[in-house]
Design a protein around this motif. Sequence first.
Motif, short mmCIF file in Angstrom:
data_model
loop_
_atom_site.label_atom_id
_atom_site.label_comp_id
_atom_site.label_asym_id
_atom_site.label_seq_id
_atom_site.Cartn_x
_atom_site.Cartn_y
_atom_site.Cartn_z
N UNK A 197 0.90 -1.32 -0.14
CA UNK A 197 -0.18 -0.17 0.05
C UNK A 197 0.85 1.28 -0.10
N UNK A 198 0.50 2.17 -0.92
CA UNK A 198 1.53 3.68 -0.87
C UNK A 198 1.16 4.09 0.34
N UNK A 199 0.17 4.17 1.07
CA UNK A 199 0.02 4.89 2.66
C UNK A 199 -0.81 4.06 3.39
N UNK A 200 -0.97 4.32 4.51
CA UNK A 200 -1.70 3.56 5.35
C UNK A 200 -3.29 3.48 5.16
N UNK A 201 -4.00 2.51 5.46
CA UNK A 201 -5.30 2.63 4.82
C UNK A 201 -6.34 2.38 6.11
N UNK A 202 -7.52 2.97 5.97
CA UNK A 202 -8.64 2.80 6.93
C UNK A 202 -9.21 1.38 7.14
N UNK A 203 -9.49 1.09 8.39
CA UNK A 203 -10.06 -0.23 8.75
C UNK A 203 -11.31 -0.29 8.07
N UNK A 220 -34.43 0.79 11.60
CA UNK A 220 -35.28 0.15 12.47
C UNK A 220 -34.59 -0.52 13.83
N UNK A 221 -35.67 -1.27 14.59
CA UNK A 221 -35.24 -1.80 15.60
C UNK A 221 -34.21 -3.01 15.60
N UNK A 222 -34.90 -3.58 14.57
CA UNK A 222 -34.00 -4.62 14.22
C UNK A 222 -33.85 -4.84 12.66
N UNK A 223 -32.69 -5.29 12.23
CA UNK A 223 -32.14 -5.28 11.02
C UNK A 223 -30.97 -6.11 10.81
N UNK A 224 -30.70 -6.06 9.33
CA UNK A 224 -29.34 -6.74 8.86
C UNK A 224 -28.60 -5.77 8.04
N UNK A 225 -27.18 -5.46 8.41
CA UNK A 225 -26.54 -4.58 7.44
C UNK A 225 -25.37 -5.46 6.76
N UNK A 226 -25.52 -5.46 5.58
CA UNK A 226 -24.28 -6.19 4.77
C UNK A 226 -23.60 -5.12 4.14
N UNK A 227 -22.12 -5.52 4.20
CA UNK A 227 -21.37 -4.69 3.42
C UNK A 227 -20.22 -5.57 2.41
N UNK A 228 -19.70 -5.02 1.19
CA UNK A 228 -18.68 -5.64 0.73
C UNK A 228 -17.60 -4.55 0.70
N UNK A 229 -16.18 -4.87 1.17
CA UNK A 229 -15.37 -4.08 1.10
C UNK A 229 -14.51 -4.01 -0.35
N UNK A 230 -14.43 -3.24 -1.08
CA UNK A 230 -13.70 -2.96 -2.45
C UNK A 230 -12.29 -2.33 -2.05
N UNK A 231 -12.21 -1.31 -2.74
CA UNK A 231 -10.91 -0.77 -2.49
C UNK A 231 -10.51 -0.13 -1.24
N UNK A 232 -9.30 -0.29 -0.75
CA UNK A 232 -9.01 0.38 0.39
C UNK A 232 -8.93 1.96 0.41
N UNK A 233 -9.49 2.59 1.63
CA UNK A 233 -9.16 3.99 1.79
C UNK A 233 -7.84 4.49 2.11
N UNK A 234 -6.94 4.85 1.34
CA UNK A 234 -5.58 5.37 1.59
C UNK A 234 -5.74 6.75 2.28
N UNK A 235 -5.00 6.64 3.36
CA UNK A 235 -5.34 7.99 4.21
C UNK A 235 -4.05 8.92 4.06
#
Length: 269
Positions: A197-203, A220-235
Motif C-alpha cells: 500500500x502506498x500509504x496507511x489504509x482505513x479499517x 429500524x429496531x431490528x435489521x441486518x446490514x451487509x457490506x462488501x469491502x472494495x478498494x481500500x481507503x488510503x489515508x
Amino acid sequence: MPRLGPLYRAAALRRGVAAVPALPSREVTLEGVTVDRAHLADYSRVCGFRLRDELPATYPHVVAFPLAMTLMTGRDFPFPLLGLIHVANRVEVLGPLRSSASFAFGVRAEGLRPHPRGTQLDVITTATVDGALVWRDTSTYLRRGPGAPSEKGAPSDPPSPNAVWRVPRRVGADYAGVSGDRNPIHTSRVLAKVFGFPRTIAHGMWTKARCLAALEGRLPDTYSVDVAFKLPVLLPATVGFSAAAKGSGWDFGVHDERSGRPHLTGHVR
C-alpha cells in the motif's frame, strides 16, 4: 477477555498453511461481558456515533475481537492470520443492545469454500443476553491463492454523494486504539508499503461504522446490514458517501470522490 499482546505475537510467528485446510470445530466463548462506558464513548467519537444507551450495531464486533483473535491464531486454524483479507461483513441486530446488559459471546468458523481468487471462510460471532440471541456478526475472509488476481475496482459512475467526508490520517491509529486491531497497514506508512500500500489504509469496519453513524436515527429496531469491502481507503482521503432509502431499509456506499471507484457498498434490510 484474552490479552491481545500474546495473540499478536502468535499471529506474527505463524507460518505456513495446513496441508489439508479444515476449520476448527470448537467455539470460543465468554460469558458475563459488560460494556466499558469510557471505551464506548471513545469508539463512538472515532466512528461518529452519538453516545446513547443503545449500542451501535458494530460495537460488539470490537468487544469480541480478542475472542476472534483467539480462534484465528490457534494451531487448529488452517491459515496464518496475517494475509487474510476481510472482504465482507454482515451484522444482524436481533434484539436490544443495551450498554447496561451482560453479554455472552461465542465465536466459531465455518463455510470453508473455494473462490476464484483463493479460499474463503466465515467467522461467526454471536451475542446473547439472558439466553436470547440479540446480535450476530459474519465476517468473510479471503485467503488469496497463488497467482490470484487482486481486486481492481473499475472506474464507475457513482451516485451523487449525500456527503463528502475528509478522512484524516489519524483515523487509522484512532480506530486501532479503540478496536484493538493494530495491523500495521493501518498505523505505519513504512509497514503499509511493505504490504503493497502506498500509504496507511482505513479499517474496513471503521468505514462501515461511519456509514451507520450517518444513518443513525433512521434505522429500524431490528435489521441486518451487509457490506462488501472494495478498494481500500488510503489515508488521508476525501470520499463520497451516498445513501438511498429502499423500502424500509437503505442502500449505501462510499466511493473515491475524484475517480468514482468504490471503497464499500452495502445495504440495510
